[in-house]
Design a protein around this motif. Structure first.
Motif, PDB file in Angstrom:
ATOM      1  N   ALA A 282       0.835  -1.209   0.000  1.00 31.02           N
ATOM      2  CA  ALA A 282       0.000   0.000   0.000  1.00 31.02           C
ATOM      3  C   ALA A 282       0.867   1.255   0.000  1.00 31.02           C
ATOM      4  CB  ALA A 282      -0.924  -0.004   1.217  1.00 31.02           C
ATOM      5  N   GLN A 283       1.958   1.228   0.772  1.00 36.17           N
ATOM      6  CA  GLN A 283       2.886   2.367   0.795  1.00 36.17           C
ATOM      7  C   GLN A 283       3.472   2.621  -0.586  1.00 36.17           C
ATOM      8  OE1 GLN A 283       3.986   4.595   2.922  1.00 36.17           O
ATOM      9  NE2 GLN A 283       6.162   5.010   2.605  1.00 36.17           N
ATOM     10  N   PHE A 284       3.920   1.562  -1.247  1.00 38.64           N
ATOM     11  CA  PHE A 284       4.539   1.709  -2.561  1.00 38.64           C
ATOM     12  C   PHE A 284       3.538   2.230  -3.588  1.00 38.64           C
ATOM     13  CE2 PHE A 284       5.547   0.200  -6.795  1.00 38.64           C
ATOM     14  CZ  PHE A 284       6.877   0.571  -6.936  1.00 38.64           C
ATOM     15  N   ILE A 285       2.375   1.612  -3.659  1.00 40.84           N
ATOM     16  CA  ILE A 285       1.392   1.968  -4.685  1.00 40.84           C
ATOM     17  C   ILE A 285       0.871   3.386  -4.471  1.00 40.84           C
ATOM     18  CG2 ILE A 285      -0.924   1.433  -5.553  1.00 40.84           C
ATOM     19  CD1 ILE A 285      -0.249  -1.532  -5.132  1.00 40.84           C
ATOM     20  N   THR A 286       0.632   3.766  -3.211  1.00 38.20           N
ATOM     21  CA  THR A 286       0.127   5.108  -2.928  1.00 38.20           C
ATOM     22  C   THR A 286       1.098   6.180  -3.424  1.00 38.20           C
ATOM     23  OG1 THR A 286      -1.026   4.304  -0.955  1.00 38.20           O
ATOM     24  CG2 THR A 286      -0.662   6.672  -1.123  1.00 38.20           C
ATOM     25  N   LEU A 287       2.392   6.029  -3.076  1.00 42.45           N
ATOM     26  CA  LEU A 287       3.375   7.039  -3.471  1.00 42.45           C
ATOM     27  C   LEU A 287       3.712   6.954  -4.964  1.00 42.45           C
ATOM     28  CD1 LEU A 287       5.749   7.099  -0.385  1.00 42.45           C
ATOM     29  CD2 LEU A 287       4.107   8.822  -1.106  1.00 42.45           C
ATOM     30  N   PHE A 288       3.689   5.752  -5.522  1.00 41.64           N
ATOM     31  CA  PHE A 288       3.910   5.600  -6.967  1.00 41.64           C
ATOM     32  C   PHE A 288       2.840   6.365  -7.739  1.00 41.64           C
ATOM     33  CE2 PHE A 288       3.155   3.512 -11.021  1.00 41.64           C
ATOM     34  CZ  PHE A 288       4.434   3.346 -11.532  1.00 41.64           C
ATOM     35  N   ASN A 289       1.578   6.153  -7.364  1.00 39.94           N
ATOM     36  CA  ASN A 289       0.477   6.835  -8.049  1.00 39.94           C
ATOM     37  C   ASN A 289       0.502   8.343  -7.802  1.00 39.94           C
ATOM     38  OD1 ASN A 289      -0.306   4.359  -8.920  1.00 39.94           O
ATOM     39  ND2 ASN A 289      -2.297   4.341  -7.913  1.00 39.94           N
ATOM     40  N   GLN A 290       0.831   8.746  -6.570  1.00 40.30           N
ATOM     41  CA  GLN A 290       0.843  10.167  -6.251  1.00 40.30           C
ATOM     42  C   GLN A 290       1.896  10.908  -7.073  1.00 40.30           C
ATOM     43  OE1 GLN A 290       1.725  11.089  -2.146  1.00 40.30           O
ATOM     44  NE2 GLN A 290       2.039  13.258  -2.585  1.00 40.30           N
ATOM     45  N   THR A 291       3.123  10.374  -7.119  1.00 40.04           N
ATOM     46  CA  THR A 291       4.184  11.046  -7.871  1.00 40.04           C
ATOM     47  C   THR A 291       3.957  10.969  -9.374  1.00 40.04           C
ATOM     48  OG1 THR A 291       5.517   9.010  -7.681  1.00 40.04           O
ATOM     49  CG2 THR A 291       5.937  10.753  -6.083  1.00 40.04           C
ATOM     50  N   ALA A 292       3.325   9.889  -9.823  1.00 45.81           N
ATOM     51  CA  ALA A 292       2.991   9.787 -11.249  1.00 45.81           C
ATOM     52  C   ALA A 292       1.982  10.868 -11.632  1.00 45.81           C
ATOM     53  CB  ALA A 292       2.440   8.403 -11.565  1.00 45.81           C
ATOM     54  N   PHE A 380      -9.777  16.281  -7.220  1.00 44.40           N
ATOM     55  CA  PHE A 380     -10.369  16.323  -5.880  1.00 44.40           C
ATOM     56  C   PHE A 380     -10.470  14.920  -5.288  1.00 44.40           C
ATOM     57  CE2 PHE A 380     -14.139  15.928  -3.191  1.00 44.40           C
ATOM     58  CZ  PHE A 380     -13.872  16.874  -2.215  1.00 44.40           C
ATOM     59  N   LEU A 381     -10.961  13.964  -6.080  1.00 46.36           N
ATOM     60  CA  LEU A 381     -11.108  12.593  -5.582  1.00 46.36           C
ATOM     61  C   LEU A 381      -9.751  11.946  -5.297  1.00 46.36           C
ATOM     62  CD1 LEU A 381     -13.986  11.279  -7.901  1.00 46.36           C
ATOM     63  CD2 LEU A 381     -14.126  11.806  -5.458  1.00 46.36           C
ATOM     64  N   GLN A 382      -8.771  12.203  -6.173  1.00 51.48           N
ATOM     65  CA  GLN A 382      -7.431  11.641  -5.945  1.00 51.48           C
ATOM     66  C   GLN A 382      -6.856  12.132  -4.625  1.00 51.48           C
ATOM     67  OE1 GLN A 382      -5.754   9.392  -7.559  1.00 51.48           O
ATOM     68  NE2 GLN A 382      -6.588   9.289  -9.627  1.00 51.48           N
ATOM     69  N   LEU A 383      -6.978  13.436  -4.374  1.00 55.42           N
ATOM     70  CA  LEU A 383      -6.425  14.007  -3.154  1.00 55.42           C
ATOM     71  C   LEU A 383      -7.245  13.648  -1.924  1.00 55.42           C
ATOM     72  CD1 LEU A 383      -5.476  17.565  -4.454  1.00 55.42           C
ATOM     73  CD2 LEU A 383      -3.955  15.622  -4.085  1.00 55.42           C
ATOM     74  N   LEU A 384      -8.537  13.394  -2.116  1.00 58.93           N
ATOM     75  CA  LEU A 384      -9.390  13.020  -0.993  1.00 58.93           C
ATOM     76  C   LEU A 384      -8.976  11.673  -0.411  1.00 58.93           C
ATOM     77  CD1 LEU A 384     -11.916  13.637   0.725  1.00 58.93           C
ATOM     78  CD2 LEU A 384     -13.272  12.447  -1.022  1.00 58.93           C
ATOM     79  N   GLY A 385      -8.608  10.741  -1.273  1.00 58.58           N
ATOM     80  CA  GLY A 385      -8.244   9.410  -0.789  1.00 58.58           C
ATOM     81  C   GLY A 385      -6.860   9.335  -0.186  1.00 58.58           C
ATOM     82  N   LEU A 386      -5.967  10.280  -0.552  1.00 55.98           N
ATOM     83  CA  LEU A 386      -4.570  10.225  -0.111  1.00 55.98           C
ATOM     84  C   LEU A 386      -4.403  10.213   1.408  1.00 55.98           C
ATOM     85  CD1 LEU A 386      -1.521  10.333  -0.709  1.00 55.98           C
ATOM     86  CD2 LEU A 386      -1.739  12.816  -0.897  1.00 55.98           C
ATOM     87  N   PRO A 387      -5.004  11.142   2.173  1.00 55.64           N
ATOM     88  CA  PRO A 387      -4.806  11.115   3.631  1.00 55.64           C
ATOM     89  C   PRO A 387      -5.335   9.836   4.276  1.00 55.64           C
ATOM     90  CG  PRO A 387      -5.707  13.226   2.930  1.00 55.64           C
ATOM     91  CD  PRO A 387      -5.819  12.300   1.761  1.00 55.64           C
ATOM     92  N   PHE A 388      -6.444   9.297   3.765  1.00 54.57           N
ATOM     93  CA  PHE A 388      -7.004   8.066   4.320  1.00 54.57           C
ATOM     94  C   PHE A 388      -5.975   6.935   4.255  1.00 54.57           C
ATOM     95  CE2 PHE A 388     -10.786  10.489   3.642  1.00 54.57           C
ATOM     96  CZ  PHE A 388     -11.767   9.952   4.460  1.00 54.57           C
ATOM     97  N   VAL A 389      -5.399   6.741   3.073  1.00 58.08           N
ATOM     98  CA  VAL A 389      -4.455   5.629   2.884  1.00 58.08           C
ATOM     99  C   VAL A 389      -3.136   5.918   3.583  1.00 58.08           C
ATOM    100  CG1 VAL A 389      -3.237   4.233   1.175  1.00 58.08           C
ATOM    101  CG2 VAL A 389      -5.537   5.049   0.684  1.00 58.08           C
ATOM    102  N   THR A 421       8.762   6.817  -5.159  1.00 59.39           N
ATOM    103  CA  THR A 421       8.888   8.204  -5.622  1.00 59.39           C
ATOM    104  C   THR A 421       9.928   8.341  -6.730  1.00 59.39           C
ATOM    105  OG1 THR A 421      10.522   8.729  -3.891  1.00 59.39           O
ATOM    106  CG2 THR A 421       8.202   9.126  -3.373  1.00 59.39           C
ATOM    107  N   ILE A 422      10.806   7.348  -6.857  1.00 70.42           N
ATOM    108  CA  ILE A 422      11.759   7.343  -7.972  1.00 70.42           C
ATOM    109  C   ILE A 422      11.110   6.776  -9.229  1.00 70.42           C
ATOM    110  CG2 ILE A 422      13.917   6.330  -8.820  1.00 70.42           C
ATOM    111  CD1 ILE A 422      14.921   6.388  -5.913  1.00 70.42           C
ATOM    112  N   LEU A 423      10.375   5.670  -9.069  1.00 70.63           N
ATOM    113  CA  LEU A 423       9.794   4.984 -10.226  1.00 70.63           C
ATOM    114  C   LEU A 423       8.544   5.689 -10.759  1.00 70.63           C
ATOM    115  CD1 LEU A 423      10.147   1.246  -9.120  1.00 70.63           C
ATOM    116  CD2 LEU A 423      11.635   2.566 -10.645  1.00 70.63           C
ATOM    117  N   GLY A 424       7.767   6.331  -9.878  1.00 74.87           N
ATOM    118  CA  GLY A 424       6.531   6.982 -10.306  1.00 74.87           C
ATOM    119  C   GLY A 424       6.738   8.020 -11.395  1.00 74.87           C
ATOM    120  N   PRO A 425       7.630   9.008 -11.176  1.00 77.23           N
ATOM    121  CA  PRO A 425       7.877  10.005 -12.231  1.00 77.23           C
ATOM    122  C   PRO A 425       8.474   9.404 -13.496  1.00 77.23           C
ATOM    123  CG  PRO A 425       8.639  10.809 -10.107  1.00 77.23           C
ATOM    124  CD  PRO A 425       8.296   9.364  -9.924  1.00 77.23           C
TER     125      PRO A 425
END
Length: 476
Positions: A282-292, A380-389, A421-425
C-alpha cells in the motif's frame, strides 16, 4: 518542566521538521529546471536531480532507524542528519556545475533519512489509540510546508546581489534560504526536543519488560525471547477474570530485552508476514500513483487548459488546502473508526478517482467548461483518498511490527516509499501523451492492493495482546 510539557514541545519540533521538508520541496522544485539549463545540463538531469534526493533517503533511512533502535535516542540523530541538509543546500547555493547540483540533492537527501527514527520515536511514545491522529497531524505539517513554500518564492525570485564570491539570484537563493532555515532548526531542536520515555504499560502500550526483586536483590527480566509468554499480575474484578486470564498467557511480539533489540530479530519473520506485505505494498502503490499524477498534471493542464505559472500555482495551493483538511479529518475519524476501515475507505476512493480519470480525462469531450469540471473532480477525488491511505497504513504498520525495532522497520517502510517516488515520475514522464496506459496501470495497482486488503482484513489490526491490555485497563 514535566514529561507532558516536554512531550508536547517535542511533537511541535517534529512538526517543524516536517514543515521544513515541505518548504524545501516547494521552493526548490519550481526553479531547479531553469537552474540546470543555466548550468548547461541535459534534460535527463532534472529526473536525476529529483531522484537523487529520494535515493539517498532510501538508503540512509534504515541505517538511521537501526541507530535509533540501538540507542533509544533520536535527538542526536536529528542534529546529525540536519548537518547533511545544511551542507546539501549550501552546495545547491554554490552551484558551479550541474554535477555539484546533482551531488547537493544527494547530500540533502541523507538528512531526510532521519524520518524513520522520528516515526520510530513517535511509535514508542504514543498510545496505539492516539497514534493515527498524531501521524495525521505530522503529515499535515509537511503539506502545510508545501502550501507555504510558494509564498517564500515571491521574495526569493527578487534576489539579485552578491554574497562575497557567490551570486544570489532567483535560482541560487532557495539553497542559501533553506541552509539558514535548517541551521536555525538545529538551535530549536537543542532547546525544545527531548527523548521522552516511552509510554508505560499503564498508559495502554504493551509492557516491554517486567522485573521482579529476588531475595538477593538481583533483577531478573521476565522475558528472554519473542516467543516466551508474558505474565501480567494485576488485581481484577470477577467479570474481568476470564478476559485477563486469556490475555495473561498470550505471547507478545516485540517484547524482549531492551538492551539488544536485534538479539532475536529476523527480517524475513518480521517483514514477510501477510499483514506487513500488504501495508508495504500500500505504501509503494500510494506514493507511486501520487508522484505519477504530480508528473502528469502540469503537462495536462498546459495542453488542455493553457495553464501558466499562475494557474498551476493556484491549483497547487488549492490542492494543498484540501490535503491538509483531509489529514485533519482523518485525525478526527481515526478516534472513532479502526485504522483498517480508514485504509479500506481510502482505497475505494482512490479506485473511484482513477476510474473517473480514465473515463473523462483520457479522451476529453464536451467543451472547455465540462473538461475543466471533470479535471477538477478527478483531482479532488485523488487528493481526498490520499490522507485516508497514508495515515492508516503508517499507523497500522507501527502496530503490526515490533516496537523494539520500530526505527529500522519505519526505515524499511520509508525506503519502499522512496523507491516508489523514484519509479513513479519515470513511469509517468514517458506516458503523458498516452494516459490510457498510464492510468490503466495505476488502476490495476489500486485494484490489486484493494483485493489484498480485503483478503487480509482480519489480520490488519494490532496484536491481540495489546487489545487485551487496553480493554483490561479501561475496565479496571
Amino acid at each position: 518542566m514535566d514529561n507532558h510539557q516536554k512531550r508536547n514541545l517535542t511533537f511541535f519540533t517534529i512538526g517543524l521538521i516536517f514543515m521544513l521538508s515541505g518548504i524545501e520541496y516547494a521552493v526548490i522544485l519550481p526553479t531547479i529546471w531553469k537552474y540546470l539549463q543555466i548550468l548547461e545540463a541535459p534534460p535527463y538531469f532534472l529526473g536525476l536531480g529529483l531522484s537523487a534526493f529520494s535515493l539517498s533517503g532510501l538508503i540512509t533511512g534504515p541505517l538511521f532507524g537501526l541507530w535509533s533502535d540501538r540507542t533509544k535516542t533520536t535527538k542526536s540523530i536529528i542534529l546529525f542528519s540536519n548537518l547533511f541538509e545544511i551542507a546539501g543546500n549550501f552546495m545547491y547555493f554554490i552551484g558551479y556545475s550541474k554535477w555539484l547540483l546533482l551531488c547537493s540533492r544527494l547530500v540533502a537527501g541523507v538528512g531526510a533519512g532521519a524520518g524513520s527514527s522520528i516515526f520510530g520515536f513517535l511509535t514508542r511514545c504514543t498510545r496505539p489509540e492516539e497514534r493515527a491522529g498524531i501521524f495525521a497531524a505530522i503529515m499535515a505539517c509537511r503539506q502545510a510546508g508545501l502550501l507555504v513554500g510558494p509564498a517564500f518564492n515571491l521574495f526569493l525570485r527578487l534576489c539579485d546581489f552578491k554574497l562575497g564570491p557567490f551570486v544570489v539570484n532567483k535560482y541560487t537563493s532557495p539553497g542559501i534560504f533553506m541552509c539558514l532555515l535548517w541551521l536555525l532548526l538545529q538551535f530549536v531542536v537543542l532547546a525544545t526536543y527531548w527523548d521522552v520515555p516511552p509510554i508505560s504499560s499503564e498508559g495502554g502500550a504493551v509492557m516491554v519488560e517486567m522485573k521482579r526483586e529476588e531475595d538477593d536483590g538481583e533483577k531478573v527480566p521476565l522475558m528472554r525471547s519473542d516467543e516466551e509468554q508474558v505474565h501480567t499480575y494485576r488485581a481484577v474484578s470477577p467479570d474481568q477474570s476470564e478476559t485477563s486470564a486469556s490475555c495473561e498467557m498470550h505471547p507478545v511480539r516485540g517484547a524482549s530485552s531492551i538492551s539488544n533489540p536485534f538479539k532475536s530479530f529476523s527480517a524475513s519473520r518480521e517483514f514477510l508476514r501477510e499483514e506487513v506485505v500488504v501495508l508495504l505494498t500500500a505504501q509503494f502503490i500510494t506514493l507511486f500513483n501520487q508522484t505519477a499524477l504530480e508528473t502528469m498534471v502540469t503537462p495536462l493542464t498546459q495542453r488542455h487548459f493553457s495553464f501558466g505559472e499562475l494557474g498551476n500555482s493556484l491549483m497547487y495551493s488549492l490542492c494543498g488546502v484540501e490535503v491538509i483538511l483531509g489529514f485533519f479529518f482523518v485525525r478526527w475519524l481515526s478516534r472513532r473508526v479502526a485504522d483498517r476501515a480508514v485504509l479500506a475507505a481510502g482505497l475505494v476512493i482512490c479506485c473511484t478517482a482513477c476510474i473517473w480519470c480514465l473515463i473523462f480525462l483520457c479522451n476529453p469531450r464536451g467543451g472547455y467548461g465540462w473538461e475543466l469540471s471533470a479535471f477538477i473532480i478527478g483531482v479532488f477525488l485523488q487528493l481526498l483518498g490520499l490522507p485516508f491511505v497514508a495515515v492508516s497504513q503508517v499507523s497500522l504498520f507501527s502496530k503490526v511490527t515490533a516496537e523494539k525495532t520500530q526505527g529500522f522497520s519505519q526505515g524499511v517502510r520509508r525506503s519502499v516509499g522512496g523507491l516508489a517516488t523514484i519509479l513513479g515520475p519515470l513511469w509517468a514522464g514517458g506516458l503523458t501523451s498516452n494516459l490510457y496506459v498510464m492510468l490503466g496501470m495505476m488502476l490495476a495497482l489500486l485494484i490489486m492492493i484493494t483485493v489484498m486488503t480485503a483478503l487480509s482484513y482480519e489480520r490488519l489490526t494490532e496484536p491481540r495482546a495489546v487489545q487485551c491490555a487496553q480493554s483490561s485497563d479501561s475496565g479496571g
